[in-house]
Design a protein around this motif. Structure first.
Motif, short mmCIF file in Angstrom:
data_model
loop_
_atom_site.label_atom_id
_atom_site.label_comp_id
_atom_site.label_asym_id
_atom_site.label_seq_id
_atom_site.Cartn_x
_atom_site.Cartn_y
_atom_site.Cartn_z
N PHE A 13 0.86 -1.19 0.00
CA PHE A 13 0.00 0.00 0.00
C PHE A 13 0.89 1.23 0.00
O PHE A 13 1.76 1.37 0.85
CB PHE A 13 -0.93 0.02 1.22
CG PHE A 13 -2.04 -0.97 1.14
CD1 PHE A 13 -3.07 -0.82 0.20
CD2 PHE A 13 -2.08 -2.07 1.98
CE1 PHE A 13 -4.10 -1.75 0.12
CE2 PHE A 13 -3.11 -3.01 1.90
CZ PHE A 13 -4.12 -2.84 0.96
N THR A 15 1.13 4.48 1.05
CA THR A 15 0.50 5.44 1.95
C THR A 15 1.29 6.74 1.90
O THR A 15 2.35 6.81 1.28
CB THR A 15 0.49 4.91 3.40
OG1 THR A 15 1.84 4.65 3.77
CG2 THR A 15 -0.30 3.65 3.50
N LEU A 20 3.77 0.50 2.54
CA LEU A 20 3.50 -0.58 3.48
C LEU A 20 3.48 -1.91 2.71
O LEU A 20 2.56 -2.17 1.95
CB LEU A 20 2.13 -0.30 4.11
CG LEU A 20 1.87 -0.78 5.51
CD1 LEU A 20 2.94 -0.28 6.48
CD2 LEU A 20 0.49 -0.30 5.96
N VAL A 22 2.58 -5.18 2.62
CA VAL A 22 1.61 -5.91 3.45
C VAL A 22 1.63 -7.41 3.19
O VAL A 22 1.44 -8.21 4.11
CB VAL A 22 0.20 -5.32 3.20
CG1 VAL A 22 -0.86 -6.22 3.76
CG2 VAL A 22 0.11 -3.95 3.85
N PRO A 41 -2.11 -12.39 13.84
CA PRO A 41 -2.40 -11.11 14.49
C PRO A 41 -3.01 -10.09 13.55
O PRO A 41 -2.88 -10.19 12.33
CB PRO A 41 -1.03 -10.64 14.99
CG PRO A 41 -0.02 -11.42 14.25
CD PRO A 41 -0.67 -12.69 13.83
N SER A 42 -3.65 -9.12 14.13
CA SER A 42 -4.24 -8.02 13.39
C SER A 42 -3.15 -7.29 12.61
O SER A 42 -2.04 -7.10 13.12
CB SER A 42 -4.90 -7.08 14.40
OG SER A 42 -5.41 -5.97 13.73
N GLY A 43 -3.46 -6.94 11.37
CA GLY A 43 -2.49 -6.21 10.55
C GLY A 43 -1.52 -7.09 9.80
O GLY A 43 -0.64 -6.58 9.10
N SER A 44 -1.67 -8.41 9.89
CA SER A 44 -0.71 -9.30 9.24
C SER A 44 -0.98 -9.49 7.74
O SER A 44 -0.18 -10.09 7.04
CB SER A 44 -0.65 -10.65 9.96
OG SER A 44 -1.92 -11.24 10.04
N GLY A 45 -2.12 -8.99 7.27
CA GLY A 45 -2.40 -9.04 5.83
C GLY A 45 -3.47 -10.05 5.43
O GLY A 45 -3.71 -10.28 4.24
N LYS A 46 -4.19 -10.60 6.41
CA LYS A 46 -5.17 -11.64 6.13
C LYS A 46 -6.30 -11.13 5.24
O LYS A 46 -6.65 -11.74 4.23
CB LYS A 46 -5.74 -12.20 7.45
CG LYS A 46 -4.68 -12.68 8.42
CD LYS A 46 -5.26 -13.19 9.73
CE LYS A 46 -6.06 -12.19 10.54
NZ LYS A 46 -5.27 -11.05 11.07
N SER A 47 -6.89 -10.00 5.63
CA SER A 47 -8.00 -9.45 4.83
C SER A 47 -7.53 -9.05 3.44
O SER A 47 -8.23 -9.30 2.45
CB SER A 47 -8.59 -8.21 5.52
OG SER A 47 -9.19 -8.56 6.74
N THR A 48 -6.37 -8.44 3.38
CA THR A 48 -5.85 -8.02 2.07
C THR A 48 -5.69 -9.23 1.16
O THR A 48 -6.01 -9.16 -0.04
CB THR A 48 -4.49 -7.30 2.25
OG1 THR A 48 -4.67 -6.21 3.15
CG2 THR A 48 -3.97 -6.80 0.92
#
Ligand code: ADP
Ligand code: MG
Length: 256
Positions: A13, A15, A20, A22, A41-48
């Protein structure tokens, strides 16, 4: 046959601060009927990662196949696979997605929410779409809520409508992005029950979740993702009882 395959998937990303990075090269092969849970963990790129598979986010580098059909072969954001956009869109209809937030149309009844895409995208007539929607809503335990508006439903019920809506497009693989994270604890079980039912029906599933019980019970494989890479993967018994990686151990200790 692989229902889904990714190779070297990368995403950065841009920014306003530093870029970033990701996702740093995700390789994954999902066989037909396989259920894979992604934890991390949160922010590790799962959703992306899920959003890239579904083309909701633009891929920078790597390849993505759906049912052995190469849809993306990207380098620096340029896709070398030339195919008409419509053809790619049709191939992507094989992939259904359920989000953390249910994203139902608030001014439509549950039945209408489920009927909409099959009518507009798949060109089913109203009667066919209604029959299918009634069948699917009944299957997720909402046979008595056809004419109810989303605001009148609990979060768990809304998420079950969202699952029915995704299934109405007859996807061959379902992606779930933390489908129970926005729910009150007492509503989590009813959504997981619907998902387990889907597992039993043989659906191919890629599920990002913090529900370790579900992952333990339902997954064929669990992937632990951290800082844009898959750090560890294995059968749930192995990951949950004898993780190798120090980061996996730490993460599991923090959530279990
Ligand atoms: P996860 O789902 O594992 O919590 P995400 O894939 O949502 O992680 O996000 C990974 C990282 O990318 C996070 O640092 C997040 O802030 C950042 N990110 C996600 N989407 C965007 C975006 N559209 N623009 C900039 N940064 C983003
Ligand atoms: Mg996420």
């Amino acid at each position: 046959m692989a229902m889904l395959k990714t190779a070297g998937v990368e995403k950065t990303f841009r920014t306003r601060a530093a870029p970033l990075h990701v996702l740093k090269g995700i390789d994954l092969e999902v066989s037909q009927g396989e259920v894979i849970c992604i934890i991390g963990p949160s922010g590790s790129g799962k959703s992306t990662f899920l959003r890239l598979i579904n083309n909701l986010e633009k891929l920078d580098n790597g390849k993505i196949w759906i049912e052995d059909n190469l849809l993306f072969d990207c380098r620096d954001g340029v896709n070398a696979v030339k195919m008409p956009g419509q053809e790619r869109a049709r191939a992507l209809l094989e992939v259904g997605m359920v989000f953390q937030r249910f994203n139902l149309f608030p001014h439509k009844t549950t039945l209408e929410n489920v009927m909409l895409s099959p009518m507009h995208v798949k060109k089913l007539n109203e009667e066919e779409a209604r029959e299918k929607a009634e069948m699917l809503l009944t299957r997720v335990g909402l046979g008595d809520k056809f004419d109810t508006f989303p605001a009148m439903l609990s979060g768990g019920q809304q998420q079950r409508v969202a699952i029915a809506r995704a299934l109405a497009m007859e996807p061959k693989i379902m992606l779930f992005d933390e489908p129970t994270s926005a729910l009150d604890p007492e509503l989590v079980g009813e959504v997981l029950a619907v998902m387990k039912n889907l597992v039993e029906s043989g659906m191919t599933m890629l599920v990002v979740t913090h529900e370790m019980g579900f992952a333990h019970e339902a997954a064929d494989r669990v992937l632990f993702m951290d800082s844009g890479v898959i750090l560890e993967e294995g059968k749930p018994e192995a990951i949950f009882t004898a993780p190798h990686n120090e980061r996996t151990k730490q993460f599991l200790q923090s959530v279990l």
